[in-house]
Design a protein around this motif. Structure first.
Motif, PDB file in Angstrom:
ATOM      1  N   GLY A 130       0.827  -1.203   0.000  1.00  0.00           N
ATOM      2  CA  GLY A 130       0.000   0.000   0.000  1.00  0.00           C
ATOM      3  C   GLY A 130       0.863   1.255   0.000  1.00  0.00           C
ATOM      4  N   LYS A 131       0.268   2.352  -0.369  1.00  0.00           N
ATOM      5  CA  LYS A 131       0.996   3.625  -0.426  1.00  0.00           C
ATOM      6  C   LYS A 131       0.407   4.588   0.590  1.00  0.00           C
ATOM      7  N   ILE A 132       1.254   5.068   1.485  1.00  0.00           N
ATOM      8  CA  ILE A 132       0.842   6.076   2.463  1.00  0.00           C
ATOM      9  C   ILE A 132       1.124   7.449   1.869  1.00  0.00           C
ATOM     10  N   VAL A 133       0.101   8.267   1.790  1.00  0.00           N
ATOM     11  CA  VAL A 133       0.230   9.626   1.276  1.00  0.00           C
ATOM     12  C   VAL A 133      -0.127  10.594   2.391  1.00  0.00           C
ATOM     13  N   GLY A 134       0.799  11.479   2.707  1.00  0.00           N
ATOM     14  CA  GLY A 134       0.539  12.519   3.682  1.00  0.00           C
ATOM     15  C   GLY A 134       0.538  13.874   3.000  1.00  0.00           C
ATOM     16  N   ALA A 135      -0.452  14.685   3.277  1.00  0.00           N
ATOM     17  CA  ALA A 135      -0.565  15.980   2.604  1.00  0.00           C
ATOM     18  C   ALA A 135      -1.213  16.994   3.530  1.00  0.00           C
TER      19      ALA A 135
END
Length: 417
Positions: A130-135
């Motif tokens: 999975g890909k963790i995206v923080g924004a």
């Protein structure tokens, strides 16, 4: 009335030529068929390619700029000076704040980072890679992030780095097969996050663009806690969106460049230590390639059409010879030279049209090869181009036989019978 009569008579002669010797005529028209197929197929495939790319990039909207240390590169990888870009500093939150406070042409700007290769767990279920995206908060104003269930973060949740998350549809399906993911607690990298939303399924795209289907989206401050606390490097990027007017792109780029140079204290003669990347640069690169493909396809098709043109000219010379006595009778009854000329010229055009229709039919069959991300369709413009090329080849191929028929002496023509 004369033109209509001439039109239908020429059409009748063209059909008669096809029926008289079907095999000979079909083989002669095959060159036109293959030529039209080659040209229009290339145009159609190029259009499908461009449409696929435009559709893939549509989620970014207009006037979107990516700010980072790595410029987009579409050339020879061996010439890419990665060692120079590697030393550049990463954008940070102080630059984000500086641009927010001083930019006039920027509508929204956010900081973000993504980390792939994570396992996301819920009880006995898990989602691999999975890909963790923080924004930051304004990220959803720049990237299209439609939510099917739940909600987006509040400003306070983003600022505080609250351990809450929005997950992609693939993640939700894997972890919660019964569709009851909202409010549940998932775990990744040893940290627990509460699910407040689930993204709509995005599906595959023609080019590898960021997808929401396999991500866990969290506040940027939560991401920094997740990785920085373990001594891992955060390589953030900024993403900015200008107001939706194409003519503003130059002003946006110039403003961002000036603000970043000021913030980083660069002297006038120092080169930029950051990259401003545009999504339309991808389209420009692809347009260069597809333009070359159109030229190459046009040249290949041209040779095929020339062969077909010679074949049609041969059919027309045979037709003139077979109808010599008929031409003599028509002239004896008062038919003008231009009438004879147009009669054979229209016949040649009809024959060429038949070949062109065959080529366009083959192109239309390419739609059977369409996929979800690559839709092949013969559009109206390419259809008209194909018919115009066919008509032009018919005129060029038939002009010499038509002139020879128009110049015949009526007495000599009737004696030839």
């Amino acid at each position: 009335m004369l033109f209509i009569k001439l039109f239908f008579e020429s059409f009748r002669f063209a059909v008669h030529a096809l029926k008289e010797n079907i095999l000979r005529t079909v083989l002669s028209l095959l060159g036109v068929t293959v030529g039209i197929f080659a040209i229009i197929a290339i145009f159609t495939l190029v259009d499908a390619l461009n449409n696929g790319i435009q559709s893939s990039l549509s989620s970014f909207g207009n006037n979107v700029i990516y700010i980072g240390k790595w410029p987009f590169s579409f050339g020879n990888g061996n010439d890419y000076p990665w060692w120079k870009y590697y030393r550049r500093p990463n954008p940070d939150r102080s630059e984000l704040k500086f641009i927010q406070e001083n930019a006039k042409w920027v509508q929204s700007i956010a900081i973000y980072e993504s980390k792939r290769g994570n396992t996301i767990n819920y009880r006995s279920n898990s989602f691999e890679d999975g890909k963790i995206v923080g924004a930051s908060y304004e990220y959803n104003k720049i990237n299209a992030m439609p939510i099917s269930e739940g909600r987006y973060f509040t400003q306070s949740e983003m600022s505080a780095g609250t351990p809450k998350a929005i997950i992609g549809s693939d993640v939700a399906q894997q972890l919660f097969p019964r569709g009851d993911g909202l409010g549940k607690i998932i775990k990744t990298k040893g940290t627990k996050f509460q699910i407040i939303g689930i993204f709509e399924k995005q599906g595959e795209s023609f080019i590898p663009t960021p997808s929401n289907d396999d991500i866990i989206f969290i506040p940027y401050n939560a991401l920094t806690k997740l990785y920085a606390s373990k001594g891992r490097w955060i390589s953030a990027n900024l993403i900015a969106k200008g107001y939706d007017k194409d003519e503003n792109l130059g002003e946006i780029l110039a403003e961002l460049r000036g603000l970043l140079r000021i913030k980083r204290g660069l002297k006038p003669k120092e080169e930029d230590n950051f990259a401003l990347n545009r999504t339309d640069a991808i389209v420009e690169f692809v347009n260069g390639i597809t333009g070359s493909l159109k030229v190459a396809g046009g040249i290949i098709g041209l040779f095929s059409i020339l062969v077909g043109g010679f074949s049609i000219a041969n059919i027309m010379f045979v037709s003139v010879k077979e109808r010599t006595s008929q031409i003599g009778i028509q002239k004896a009854l008062g038919a003008k030279n231009y009438f004879i000329l147009l009669q054979f010229l229209c016949e040649s055009m009809f024959l060429s049209f038949f070949g062109g229709i065959g080529g366009l039919f083959l192109v239309s069959l390419l739609s059977l090869l369409s996929t979800e991300t690559f839709v092949i369709s013969l559009n109206f413009t390419n259809l008209i181009i194909g018919m115009l090329i066919s008509g032009l080849i018919g005129i060029i191929s038939g002009i010499a036989p038509a002139i020879s028929a128009a110049k015949m002496d009526p007495v000599e023509a009737m004696r030839a019978a």
